[in-house]
Design an enzyme around this catalytic site. Sequence first.
Site, short mmCIF file in Angstrom:
data_model
loop_
_atom_site.label_atom_id
_atom_site.label_comp_id
_atom_site.label_asym_id
_atom_site.label_seq_id
_atom_site.Cartn_x
_atom_site.Cartn_y
_atom_site.Cartn_z
N HIS A 27 0.76 -1.32 0.03
CA HIS A 27 0.05 0.00 0.16
C HIS A 27 0.80 1.30 0.09
O HIS A 27 1.88 1.30 0.60
CB HIS A 27 -1.08 0.19 1.32
N ASP A 40 6.24 3.03 6.53
CA ASP A 40 5.16 2.13 6.47
C ASP A 40 3.89 2.94 5.26
O ASP A 40 3.31 3.75 5.78
CB ASP A 40 4.44 1.79 7.77
N GLU A 86 -5.23 1.09 3.04
CA GLU A 86 -4.77 0.16 3.89
C GLU A 86 -5.03 0.78 5.26
O GLU A 86 -5.27 0.21 6.51
CB GLU A 86 -3.58 -0.49 3.54
N GLU A 87 -4.56 2.00 5.44
CA GLU A 87 -4.22 2.70 6.81
C GLU A 87 -5.58 3.07 7.47
O GLU A 87 -5.72 3.10 8.89
CB GLU A 87 -3.38 4.04 6.94
N ASP A 145 4.28 -5.43 4.32
CA ASP A 145 3.89 -4.20 5.27
C ASP A 145 5.18 -4.23 6.16
O ASP A 145 6.16 -5.05 6.43
CB ASP A 145 2.78 -4.35 5.74
N HIS A 201 4.58 3.96 13.05
CA HIS A 201 3.56 5.01 13.02
C HIS A 201 4.00 6.09 14.01
O HIS A 201 3.24 7.01 14.70
CB HIS A 201 2.24 4.62 13.55
#
Length: 401
Positions: free
Chosen positions: A82, A201, A235-236, A256, A336
Site C-alpha cells: 500500500h 510504512d 490500507e491505513e 508491510d 507509526h
Amino acid sequence: MPHRKQPRTPAPLPLDGDYLRQVLLELLEIPSPSGRTDHIQQYVGERLSALGIPSTVTRRGALSACLAGPRSTGADRAVVVHTDTIGGMVKQLKENGRLELKPIGTHSARFAEGAHVRIFTDDLDRVVTGQVLPLKASGHRYNDDVDLQGVGWQQVEVRVDEPVDDVAGLRALGVDVGDFVAFLPNPSVTPSGYVKSRHLDDKAGVAAVLTAFKALVDAGVQPPVTAHLLVTATEEIGHGASHGLDPDVAEIVSVDAAVVAPGQQSREHAATLAMGDGVGPFDYHLTRNLAAIAARHGVDLVRDVFDYYRSDVAAAVEAGAHARVALLGFGVDATHGHERTHLDGLTHLAQLLCLYLQSDLVFPEWDAEPAGDLADFPSLAVQPASADGPRDGPIGIADAG
C-alpha cells in the site's frame, strides 16, 4: 492424491540497490495520506511502465499490474502493498487562526507534535505549510505546565505559516474543514544504512516490491505462475485489498512494516515472516513454504506475531478473497511514529520476494480450483514438496513447525 509436478528451482537474482534507495526516497517525498493518493499511484504506475509492466487503476484508486506466467492454470498469486499513509484532516478552523486535526489512520498525537505539515486546499496550485504544536508550546510562558499537558488530538493544533490569527484569515487562504494534512517525512539514509523517516510504512515495502519485480524483468525470468501486483491506497483506514484482486489469485502475500519493539522478534536488518496478527493466524502451508525458501537460500528471516496490527490481506479475506494469505515485512522501529529501518532488511525482503515469485504455488493442483474433494484437501500429513524441491518425506504433526 493428485500428482505433484516437480517445481521450478528458484535462484537468487541480482538486486539493484541504487534503484531501491532512489525509489524509496522518491516515494517518501510524495505526500499520500489515505484519501489523497492520486499522485503517488501515478508515480508507481510510471515506475511499472518503465519496467514494461502495464497497469490499470480501479475506481477506488488501487493499482493493478502483473507479470504473466507461461500458462493459464486457474491459480495465480498476488503480492499486495500500500502507498497510503497516516495523516490528518482539518476538523475545525480555530478562533486563534490555527487548525484542529482529526487523524487519518491510527496514530498517536504524541508523535505528531513538532511535525512539519502541508495543508492541501481545494486550490490545487496552492499548498499551505504549517507545524503541529501542543496547545502549551512555550516553556517561557507555561513553565512546568508544558510537561503536565495531556496527550491527544485535542491537545495539539496546526500553526499555519501565514500571517493569520482568526477564522477569516484561514478562509482567505482557502483553508477549510476537510482539507488533507500531510506530515512531512524528513527522510535520511545514514552512512551505516539506516533509513529514518515518517511513512516507511509502507513506502519502504513498495520500494522493495518494485525492486523484486525489476530483478525478474532485468534477468529475463518469467515466473512459473502469473504474479499480480496490487498496490492499494486505503490500507491505513482498514479497506486495503478489499477490492482489485484477480479472481484467479490463490495465494496472496502482503508486504508491510514489521514491528521492532520489546517482545517482538523482528529486526531492522532482517525480513520478517508474520505467523499471525491482531486478526488471526496466516495460512499454515504458505507461511511454512516461505520460511523454507528463505532457509534454503540464506535469506535472513525471522518469524513474529503481532498484537495490534492488521494488513491488506485482512481486508481481502473479510471481503471474501478465496486464497491462502501470508505477510512478509521489513523491521521498523517506532512504527507509526519516528520510524527507522535498514537497507539490509529491505534487501533480504526483496530477495525473498524474488525467490517466491520464481517458485510454484504451495499446492498448484489443489488450488487450481476454489473447491475440491475433501479427500484431496491438504493436511499436515500431506505436505507439498517445498518450492525448491521435494522434501525427504511427508511431515507429521510432531515436526510440522
